[in-house]
Design a protein around this motif. Structure first.
Motif, PDB file in Angstrom:
ATOM      1  N   CYS A   1      16.950  10.615  -0.417  1.00 24.68           N
ATOM      2  CA  CYS A   1      15.617  10.088  -0.439  1.00 24.68           C
ATOM      3  C   CYS A   1      15.423   8.645   0.317  1.00 24.68           C
ATOM      4  O   CYS A   1      14.640   7.696   1.053  1.00 24.68           O
ATOM      5  CB  CYS A   1      14.793   9.771  -1.683  1.00 24.68           C
ATOM      6  SG  CYS A   1      14.218  11.082  -2.393  1.00 24.68           S
TER       7      CYS A   1
ATOM      8  N   GLY B   1      -0.446  14.910  -6.264  1.00 25.74           N
ATOM      9  CA  GLY B   1       0.178  14.433  -5.804  1.00 25.74           C
ATOM     10  C   GLY B   1       1.068  15.617  -4.447  1.00 25.74           C
ATOM     11  O   GLY B   1      -0.207  15.869  -4.485  1.00 25.74           O
TER      12      GLY B   1
ATOM     13  N   GLU C   1       4.193   5.289   4.279  1.00 26.07           N
ATOM     14  CA  GLU C   1       4.116   4.485   2.753  1.00 26.07           C
ATOM     15  C   GLU C   1       3.251   5.773   1.584  1.00 26.07           C
ATOM     16  O   GLU C   1       2.499   6.380   2.407  1.00 26.07           O
ATOM     17  CB  GLU C   1       2.787   3.695   3.085  1.00 26.07           C
ATOM     18  CG  GLU C   1       3.315   2.626   2.962  1.00 26.07           C
ATOM     19  CD  GLU C   1       2.368   1.265   2.997  1.00 26.07           C
ATOM     20  OE1 GLU C   1       1.191   0.713   1.790  1.00 26.07           O
ATOM     21  OE2 GLU C   1       1.792   0.652   4.603  1.00 26.07           O
ATOM     22  N   PRO C   2       4.110   5.240   0.608  1.00 29.72           N
ATOM     23  CA  PRO C   2       3.158   6.768  -0.246  1.00 29.72           C
ATOM     24  C   PRO C   2       1.830   6.495  -0.419  1.00 29.72           C
ATOM     25  O   PRO C   2       0.987   7.460  -1.106  1.00 29.72           O
ATOM     26  CB  PRO C   2       4.260   5.517  -1.859  1.00 29.72           C
ATOM     27  CG  PRO C   2       5.409   5.831  -1.975  1.00 29.72           C
ATOM     28  CD  PRO C   2       4.821   4.618  -0.067  1.00 29.72           C
TER      29      PRO C   2
ATOM     30  N   SER D   1       8.662   6.006   2.435  1.00 29.94           N
ATOM     31  CA  SER D   1       8.979   7.106   1.800  1.00 29.94           C
ATOM     32  C   SER D   1      10.025   8.364   2.959  1.00 29.94           C
ATOM     33  O   SER D   1       9.206   8.433   4.151  1.00 29.94           O
ATOM     34  CB  SER D   1       7.871   8.467   1.418  1.00 29.94           C
ATOM     35  OG  SER D   1       7.657   8.472   0.345  1.00 29.94           O
TER      36      SER D   1
ATOM     37  N   LYS E   1      -0.685   9.494   0.999  1.00 27.68           N
ATOM     38  CA  LYS E   1      -1.520  10.365  -0.201  1.00 27.68           C
ATOM     39  C   LYS E   1      -2.896  10.591   0.565  1.00 27.68           C
ATOM     40  O   LYS E   1      -4.278  11.034   0.106  1.00 27.68           O
ATOM     41  CB  LYS E   1      -1.829   9.670  -1.025  1.00 27.68           C
ATOM     42  CG  LYS E   1      -3.054  10.218  -2.496  1.00 27.68           C
ATOM     43  CD  LYS E   1      -2.426   9.814  -3.927  1.00 27.68           C
ATOM     44  CE  LYS E   1      -2.554  10.340  -4.951  1.00 27.68           C
ATOM     45  NZ  LYS E   1      -2.004   9.876  -5.903  1.00 27.68           N
TER      46      LYS E   1
ATOM     47  N   LEU F   1       9.259  15.292  -1.674  1.00 27.81           N
ATOM     48  CA  LEU F   1       8.269  15.516  -1.591  1.00 27.81           C
ATOM     49  C   LEU F   1       8.393  16.227  -0.552  1.00 27.81           C
ATOM     50  O   LEU F   1       6.632  17.560  -1.340  1.00 27.81           O
ATOM     51  CB  LEU F   1       7.633  14.299  -0.703  1.00 27.81           C
ATOM     52  CG  LEU F   1       7.326  13.003  -1.023  1.00 27.81           C
ATOM     53  CD1 LEU F   1       7.253  11.909   0.293  1.00 27.81           C
ATOM     54  CD2 LEU F   1       6.469  12.222  -1.946  1.00 27.81           C
TER      55      LEU F   1
ATOM     56  N   ASN G   1       6.454   7.773  -7.223  1.00 27.69           N
ATOM     57  CA  ASN G   1       7.328   7.032  -6.468  1.00 27.69           C
ATOM     58  C   ASN G   1       5.914   5.910  -5.076  1.00 27.69           C
ATOM     59  O   ASN G   1       5.974   4.791  -4.778  1.00 27.69           O
ATOM     60  CB  ASN G   1       6.759   8.054  -4.629  1.00 27.69           C
ATOM     61  CG  ASN G   1       5.769   8.405  -4.248  1.00 27.69           C
ATOM     62  OD1 ASN G   1       4.420   8.453  -4.851  1.00 27.69           O
ATOM     63  ND2 ASN G   1       6.224   8.865  -3.436  1.00 27.69           N
ATOM     64  N   ALA G   2       4.950   5.273  -6.433  1.00 28.92           N
ATOM     65  CA  ALA G   2       4.505   4.623  -5.670  1.00 28.92           C
ATOM     66  C   ALA G   2       5.013   3.066  -6.344  1.00 28.92           C
ATOM     67  O   ALA G   2       4.641   1.827  -5.157  1.00 28.92           O
ATOM     68  CB  ALA G   2       3.032   4.242  -6.992  1.00 28.92           C
TER      69      ALA G   2
END
Ligand SMILES: Cc1cc2nc3c(=O)[nH]c(=O)nc-3n(C[C@H](O)[C@H](O)[C@H](O)COP(=O)(O)OP(=O)(O)OC[C@H]3O[C@@H](n4cnc5c(N)ncnc54)[C@H](O)[C@@H]3O)c2cc1C
Length: 300
Positions: A134, A10, A53-54, A43, A58, A274, A37-38
């Motif tokens: 968030c 993460g 987008e998560p 986010s 990533k 995050l 958080n998927a």
């Protein structure tokens, strides 16, 4: 021999790997890629990455890491960590891959348990959330519900009042508020429903109404819920890593735990966001490089 294995990819783990790799140490990041958080589409509040987008976050992070020959990424879940005769940490994944490392960083994040409401997972991450910092802005000024089954109930209620004046709080049949707290809700024009929820209705993850045991149905466009957060990893106990009363690893600002060579950062040290996890991971990377420089330097 690997200088550092980071468990978890993460924001915390990727930031640690970036700093350590740029510090010319070999780092292997092992990630099973199941962040909590998927479930969400976007986010928020990470400067320069707001609304991302998560999965894209990533992907960008991994791309940054793979620019460095000192960093490699492995997909997988670490199951065990043992100290071997050479005083190295030996990590085994569920695919039976074995890694030997001088240092290990635990950035495995947390897992959450949602309130016991049938179908809640259909809305969680789309129109029901847990953290107003968030997702409060996206839900602002809407008719909202707070499903609060735990002692955090009053605290979250106070926060949510900042984002909407139309808030109903439910305990889903649990006894959460004392008499004084109920009076405070009344004073603040917040309706409390202590009955069990029987149904959540909506479309494509967008909540429309909440039905209670009495048959009453209230229209709501979304809301928040309290959750239970933990991540019970057997190797934390086996290695004797100290945790606090909530079960989160105790680590200092530079990621040091009570075990030499074991560091921790991000949400495994306590729930956060995050950007906070990324910054803890960064500081841990600095800690590891500083410790290694200290060890290598010839002092008189
Ligand atoms: C619905 C929802 C919405 C959110 N929205 C926001 C938002 O808008 N803004 C914000 O700042 N924060 C948001 N968050 C919080 C945010 O997701 C976390 O704060 C952040 O992901 C924590 O980062 P981390 O690196 O500590 O852990 P994570 O991101 O959870 O990463 C941990 C990684 O470690 C892996 N892992 C775990 N165990 C192992 C193992 N044994 N071996 C290998 N890998 C392992 C996991 O699969 C995961 O990939 C949200 C959370 C949720 C649930």
């Amino acid at each position: 021999m690997i200088d550092v294995v980071v468990i978890g990819g993460g924001p915390a783990g990727m930031s640690t790997a970036l700093v350590v790799g740029r510090g010319k140490k070999n780092v292997v990041l092992i990630d099973e890629n199941k962040p909590r958080n998927a479930v969400t589409k976007e986010s928020h509040a990470f400067l320069t990455r707001d609304n991302i987008e998560p999965a894209v976050f990533k992907e960008k992070g991994r791309r940054d890491l793979l620019r460095y020959p000192t960093i490699s990424i492995k997909d997988g879940r670490v199951l065990t960590i043992e100290k071997n005769e050479q005083e190295l940490f030996e990590l085994t994944t569920e695919n039976r891959e074995v890694f030997q490392a001088k240092n290990v960083v635990i950035t495995t994040g947390l897992k959450e348990t949602l309130p016991a409401v049938s179908g809640i997972e259909n809305y969680y991450g789309t129109s029901l959330f847990s953290c107003p910092f968030c997702d409060g802005w996206e839900m602002k000024d809407k008719p909202l519900i707070l499903i609060a089954e735990s002692a955090q109930a009053l605290h979250v209620t106070k926060l949510l009042k900042n984002w909407t004046d139309d808030l109903i709080v439910t305990t889903n049949g649990n006894s959460v508020f004392d008499a004084n707290q109920k009076k405070a809700l009344e004073l603040n024009h917040i309706r409390l429903i202590e009955e069990e929820i029987t149904e959540l209705k909506g479309n494509n993850g967008e909540l429309q109404s909440v039905t209670f045991k009495s048959g009453e149905e209230v229209e709501r466009s979304g809301g928040f819920c309290t959750t239970t957060l933990d991540n019970k990893l057997p190797f934390i106990e086996q290695l004797g890593i100290e945790v606090n009363e909530a079960g989160y690893i105790i680590a200092d600002m530079m990621g040091h735990t009570n075990i030499k060579g074991i560091y921790a950062a991000g949400e495994i040290t306590g729930p956060s966001q995050l950007i906070v996890s990324a910054s803890q991971g960064h500081m841990t990377g600095i800690g590891i490089i500083a410790d290694s420089c200290e060890e290598a330097f010839q002092n008189t």
